[in-house]
Design an enzyme around this catalytic site. Sequence first.
Site, PDB file in Angstrom:
ATOM      1  N   HIS A 146       0.860  -1.193   0.000  1.00 42.44           N
ATOM      2  CA  HIS A 146       0.000   0.000   0.000  1.00 42.44           C
ATOM      3  C   HIS A 146       0.889   1.234   0.000  1.00 42.44           C
ATOM      4  CE1 HIS A 146      -1.540   3.297   2.655  1.00 42.44           C
ATOM      5  NE2 HIS A 146      -2.513   3.277   1.757  1.00 42.44           N
ATOM      6  N   HIS A 169      -7.479  -4.373  18.165  1.00 45.82           N
ATOM      7  CA  HIS A 169      -8.309  -5.473  18.659  1.00 45.82           C
ATOM      8  C   HIS A 169      -7.663  -6.838  18.405  1.00 45.82           C
ATOM      9  CE1 HIS A 169      -9.682  -4.863  14.463  1.00 45.82           C
ATOM     10  NE2 HIS A 169      -9.867  -6.161  14.444  1.00 45.82           N
ATOM     11  N   VAL A 214       0.186   9.198  -1.167  1.00 43.07           N
ATOM     12  CA  VAL A 214       0.754  10.534  -0.959  1.00 43.07           C
ATOM     13  C   VAL A 214      -0.345  11.541  -1.264  1.00 43.07           C
ATOM     14  CG1 VAL A 214       3.229  10.103  -1.221  1.00 43.07           C
ATOM     15  CG2 VAL A 214       1.816  10.359  -3.258  1.00 43.07           C
ATOM     16  N   ARG A 244     -16.201   8.743  -4.013  1.00 45.65           N
ATOM     17  CA  ARG A 244     -16.691   7.634  -4.842  1.00 45.65           C
ATOM     18  C   ARG A 244     -16.416   6.307  -4.135  1.00 45.65           C
ATOM     19  NH1 ARG A 244     -14.633   4.541  -9.584  1.00 45.65           N
ATOM     20  NH2 ARG A 244     -16.416   4.076 -10.927  1.00 45.65           N
TER      21      ARG A 244
END
Length: 317
Positions: free
Chosen positions: A123, A192, A126, A277
């Site tokens: 991933h 978690h 910027v 979107r």
Amino acid sequence: MFFIFYFLFFLTVSSMNAPDLVSVEDYLLGLQESISSSLQGEEPAASFEEDQWSYPGGGGGKTRVLRRGRIFEQAGVNFSHVVGESLPPAATAHRPELTGRSFHAVGVSLVIHPLNPHVPTAHANVRFFIAEKPDEAPVWWFGGGFDLTPFYPVHDDVVHWHRVARNACEPFGEGVYERYKKWCDEYFFIRHRNETRGVGGLFFDDLNVEGFEACFGFMRSVGDHFIPAYRPIVQRRKATPFGDRERSFQLYRRGRYVEFNLVYDRGTLFGLQSGGRTESILMSLPPVVNWQYNWQPESGSLEERLYTHYLKPRDWL
């Protein structure tokens, strides 16, 4: 003469440090093109498709997605430039002084989900924000980073990833890599589950010190170093044999990626709260994923080693 020189110097410095949205947008469009071209160079069986979309308040974006490839099961490289009258809670929660300001948000975000479990998920993002209010100076900042999520990590790959991350930071002073590496470890932590999402990398936000040009330069360095960090790992691991066991574990671990993105990720929350979107925002989620109740790795297995050795902050260099 002194006052004329000082005035000209002030104008030059002010111009250099004034936010230049057009230059940022031009760079990001070029970055989207270069990253998608580099990834396409590794994929022989599928091609990127592009959607162009408009944002209700103004602006829009270009979403590029590659699906069902031989190397990449799904890869998305997205550009967006959205304009709004007010920032959503995801942006103002930790900066209440921005409430009521109009904004421009421009960025490139990408997520790569390889087919082979030995190739890590990756991933990068910027981005640049500028928030404005009449009769007040604009508030602007940069953010972004990149992080790696392996399923069957190779130590040398992780070291390479962090070495390139350090290289991206070195021109900008001592301790920059260490600071943003630590922030990445803390940000991509699944509370978690009490584990990191992967092996980290860089994360920075609210960057506006030292003036616009310096901050823009750092953002460009982070963006430009993603492919040198990731592509060699893809090239080394894409032909590694795998079977049902490795594929099953990959799909199970992808569930952690979904959990983080939907529960904690600021970018996902910002996009959804600002009316972005949805298809482009949720492109980050893997195309196939499994959850298993109370799954535990076998003692001494490679799957257990991911948990014991890699899913915790470490100094990889």
